[in-house]
Scaffold this motif. Structure first.
Motif, short mmCIF file in Angstrom:
data_model
loop_
_atom_site.label_atom_id
_atom_site.label_comp_id
_atom_site.label_asym_id
_atom_site.label_seq_id
_atom_site.Cartn_x
_atom_site.Cartn_y
_atom_site.Cartn_z
N ALA A 187 -3.14 3.11 -9.18
CA ALA A 187 -2.33 2.53 -8.10
C ALA A 187 -1.21 3.49 -7.71
O ALA A 187 -0.80 4.34 -8.50
N PRO A 188 -0.69 3.34 -6.49
CA PRO A 188 0.49 4.13 -6.11
C PRO A 188 1.73 3.56 -6.79
O PRO A 188 1.72 2.43 -7.27
N SER A 189 2.77 4.37 -6.82
CA SER A 189 4.04 3.89 -7.35
C SER A 189 4.79 3.17 -6.23
O SER A 189 5.19 3.78 -5.24
N THR A 190 4.94 1.86 -6.38
CA THR A 190 5.67 1.07 -5.37
C THR A 190 6.58 0.09 -6.11
O THR A 190 6.46 -0.05 -7.33
N LYS A 191 7.40 -0.63 -5.35
CA LYS A 191 8.28 -1.58 -6.05
C LYS A 191 7.47 -2.64 -6.79
O LYS A 191 7.92 -3.23 -7.75
N GLU A 192 6.23 -2.88 -6.32
CA GLU A 192 5.41 -3.89 -7.00
C GLU A 192 4.68 -3.36 -8.22
O GLU A 192 4.25 -4.12 -9.07
N THR A 193 4.48 -2.05 -8.28
CA THR A 193 3.66 -1.52 -9.40
C THR A 193 4.49 -0.81 -10.47
O THR A 193 4.02 -0.64 -11.59
N ARG A 194 5.71 -0.38 -10.14
CA ARG A 194 6.48 0.36 -11.14
C ARG A 194 6.74 -0.54 -12.36
O ARG A 194 7.17 -1.68 -12.21
N GLY A 195 6.40 -0.03 -13.52
CA GLY A 195 6.62 -0.78 -14.76
C GLY A 195 5.66 -1.94 -14.96
O GLY A 195 5.88 -2.79 -15.83
N ILE A 196 4.59 -1.98 -14.22
CA ILE A 196 3.67 -3.12 -14.31
C ILE A 196 2.99 -3.16 -15.69
O ILE A 196 2.66 -4.24 -16.19
N VAL A 197 2.82 -1.99 -16.29
CA VAL A 197 2.25 -1.97 -17.64
C VAL A 197 3.43 -1.92 -18.62
O VAL A 197 4.01 -0.86 -18.87
N ASN A 198 3.79 -3.08 -19.11
CA ASN A 198 4.97 -3.20 -19.96
C ASN A 198 4.64 -4.05 -21.18
O ASN A 198 3.49 -4.52 -21.34
N ALA A 199 5.64 -4.26 -22.03
CA ALA A 199 5.39 -5.00 -23.29
C ALA A 199 4.79 -6.37 -23.01
O ALA A 199 3.87 -6.81 -23.72
N GLY A 200 5.30 -7.04 -21.98
CA GLY A 200 4.82 -8.39 -21.66
C GLY A 200 3.32 -8.40 -21.38
O GLY A 200 2.61 -9.34 -21.77
N LEU A 201 2.85 -7.38 -20.72
CA LEU A 201 1.42 -7.32 -20.41
C LEU A 201 0.63 -6.82 -21.63
O LEU A 201 -0.41 -7.39 -22.00
N LEU A 202 1.14 -5.78 -22.25
CA LEU A 202 0.35 -5.14 -23.32
C LEU A 202 0.18 -6.02 -24.55
O LEU A 202 -0.75 -5.81 -25.34
N GLN A 203 1.04 -7.02 -24.71
CA GLN A 203 0.86 -7.91 -25.86
C GLN A 203 -0.49 -8.64 -25.80
O GLN A 203 -0.99 -9.15 -26.78
N HIS A 204 -1.10 -8.66 -24.57
CA HIS A 204 -2.40 -9.32 -24.41
C HIS A 204 -3.56 -8.35 -24.64
O HIS A 204 -4.72 -8.73 -24.50
N GLY A 205 -3.24 -7.10 -24.98
CA GLY A 205 -4.29 -6.09 -25.15
C GLY A 205 -5.08 -6.29 -26.43
O GLY A 205 -5.00 -7.34 -27.09
N ASN A 206 -5.84 -5.27 -26.79
CA ASN A 206 -6.64 -5.36 -28.01
C ASN A 206 -6.85 -3.96 -28.57
O ASN A 206 -6.63 -2.96 -27.87
N SER A 207 -7.29 -3.90 -29.80
CA SER A 207 -7.33 -2.60 -30.50
C SER A 207 -8.41 -1.67 -29.96
O SER A 207 -8.43 -0.48 -30.27
N LYS A 208 -9.32 -2.19 -29.12
CA LYS A 208 -10.38 -1.33 -28.55
C LYS A 208 -10.01 -0.85 -27.14
O LYS A 208 -10.75 -0.10 -26.52
N LEU A 209 -8.89 -1.34 -26.66
CA LEU A 209 -8.53 -1.05 -25.26
C LEU A 209 -8.12 0.41 -25.07
O LEU A 209 -7.23 0.91 -25.75
N THR A 210 -8.79 1.07 -24.13
CA THR A 210 -8.35 2.42 -23.74
C THR A 210 -7.65 2.32 -22.40
O THR A 210 -8.22 1.79 -21.44
N LEU A 211 -6.43 2.82 -22.36
CA LEU A 211 -5.67 2.78 -21.12
C LEU A 211 -5.68 4.20 -20.53
O LEU A 211 -5.34 5.16 -21.22
N ILE A 212 -6.11 4.31 -19.29
CA ILE A 212 -6.18 5.64 -18.66
C ILE A 212 -5.30 5.62 -17.42
O ILE A 212 -5.52 4.81 -16.51
#
Ligand code: GLV
Length: 297
Positions: free
Chosen positions: A183-208
């Motif tokens: 995604a582009p960097s915009t006021k809606e996307t900056r910081g979108i991947v943060n602790a609040g979201l990542l707590q729902h991740g999993n140990s197999k998740l690859t973030l690129i």
């Protein structure tokens, strides 16, 4: 570029050497093709009516203090999709095919039949940012057998892919094998991947991340990697580039750092991408698909 549109008087200069251009000629300039926009240049071009960016990301131009908001700016993103799709698939396949482990076994002349590749078939891949680039990445991941969902700003029907808004991300993440940030960097996307979201991740998740560094909070990512909420991160873009030597990302065992090379810009690829715009400009027609300054892309 001159050959591509001979009706225009096109001149080039390195951004550091723009002052070597004839000031009278500069004063007549109506369009600018650039990446970085040197300080002071805009003031020397009172007739400027269009800026064509030499890349996909527009954050540096949208935020440029000297660029008046009423000058249309346009992107060049047509050729990046294949490059970035290859980058994403290359890194993901390297994991799934266990290439490092195979190389390590080979270095010790060890035949290890337990080195079975991971089956990516039916696993979930999310692509955040589903414009021309994101869609190409989605197509490539789907060719690997993955289920792909495009994460978009406004949900809509799509003939090719399931689309969802970012509000759905927490629900998807526990089952997600790969999350690609395109995604582009915009006021809606900056910081979108943060602790609040990542707590729902999993140990197999690859973030690129092939989008922009500021889509992600680095400390939150490191904490999620350490807590096992993200398995691995492949990062091509950073808030500060080059990535400072002191960054802990360089040495984190679960992080791959690459030098913002997932979508190289070459004249051969770029010129065809902006030809229509050049033609419109030469013929006095409005440039289509310019950036919406409020939306920031
Ligand atoms: C490169 O990052 C680009 O935005 O074109």
């Amino acid at each position: 570029m001159k050959d591509a549109e001979p009706r225009l008087d096109i001149r080039g200069a390195h951004p550091r050497e723009w002052e070597s251009l004839d000031p009278d000629w500069l004063a007549e300039v109506e369009a600018l093709f650039c990446w970085s926009l040197p300080k002071g240049l805009i003031a020397r071009m009172p007739k400027l009516g269009w800026v064509q960016n030499s890349g996909a990301g527009m954050d540096h131009l949208v935020a440029h203090p000297e660029l008046p908001g009423d000058i249309p700016i346009s992107r060049a993103d047509g050729h990046f999709g294949f490059w970035m799709a290859r980058y994403v698939c290359g890194h993901l396949l390297s994991e799934a095919q266990r290439l490092e482990e195979c190389a390590e076994a080979q270095s010790r002349a060890r035949w290890d039949p337990k080195l079975i590749p991971e089956d990516l078939g039916g696993k979930l891949a999310l692509v955040l940012g589903f414009g021309r680039i994101g869609r190409q990445i989605g197509r490539a991941l789907r060719e690997l057998g993955m289920d792909v969902i495009g994460i978009v700003r406004n949900s809509r029907e799509d003939a090719e892919f399931q689309l969802a808004t970012s509000a759905k991300l927490p629900g998807f993440l526990p089952e997600t094998r790969c999350l690609v940030l395109a995604a582009p960097s915009t006021k809606e996307t900056r910081g979108i991947v943060n602790a609040g979201l990542l707590q729902h991740g999993n140990s197999k998740l690859t973030l690129i991340n092939v989008g922009r560094g500021d889509l992600m909070r680095v400390e939150d990512l490191m904490a999620a990697l350490d807590a096992g909420n993200v398995g691995r991160a492949v990062l091509d873009v950073f808030s500060e580039e080059p990535l400072p030597a002191a960054s802990p990302l360089w040495h984190h065992a679960k992080v791959a750092v690459t030098p913002h090379h997932s979508g190289p810009s070459t004249p051969k690829d770029l010129i065809p991408d902006i030809l229509d715009n050049l033609r419109c400009f030469a013929e006095g027609r409005p440039i289509e698909g310019t950036v919406d300054r409020l939306r920031e892309y």
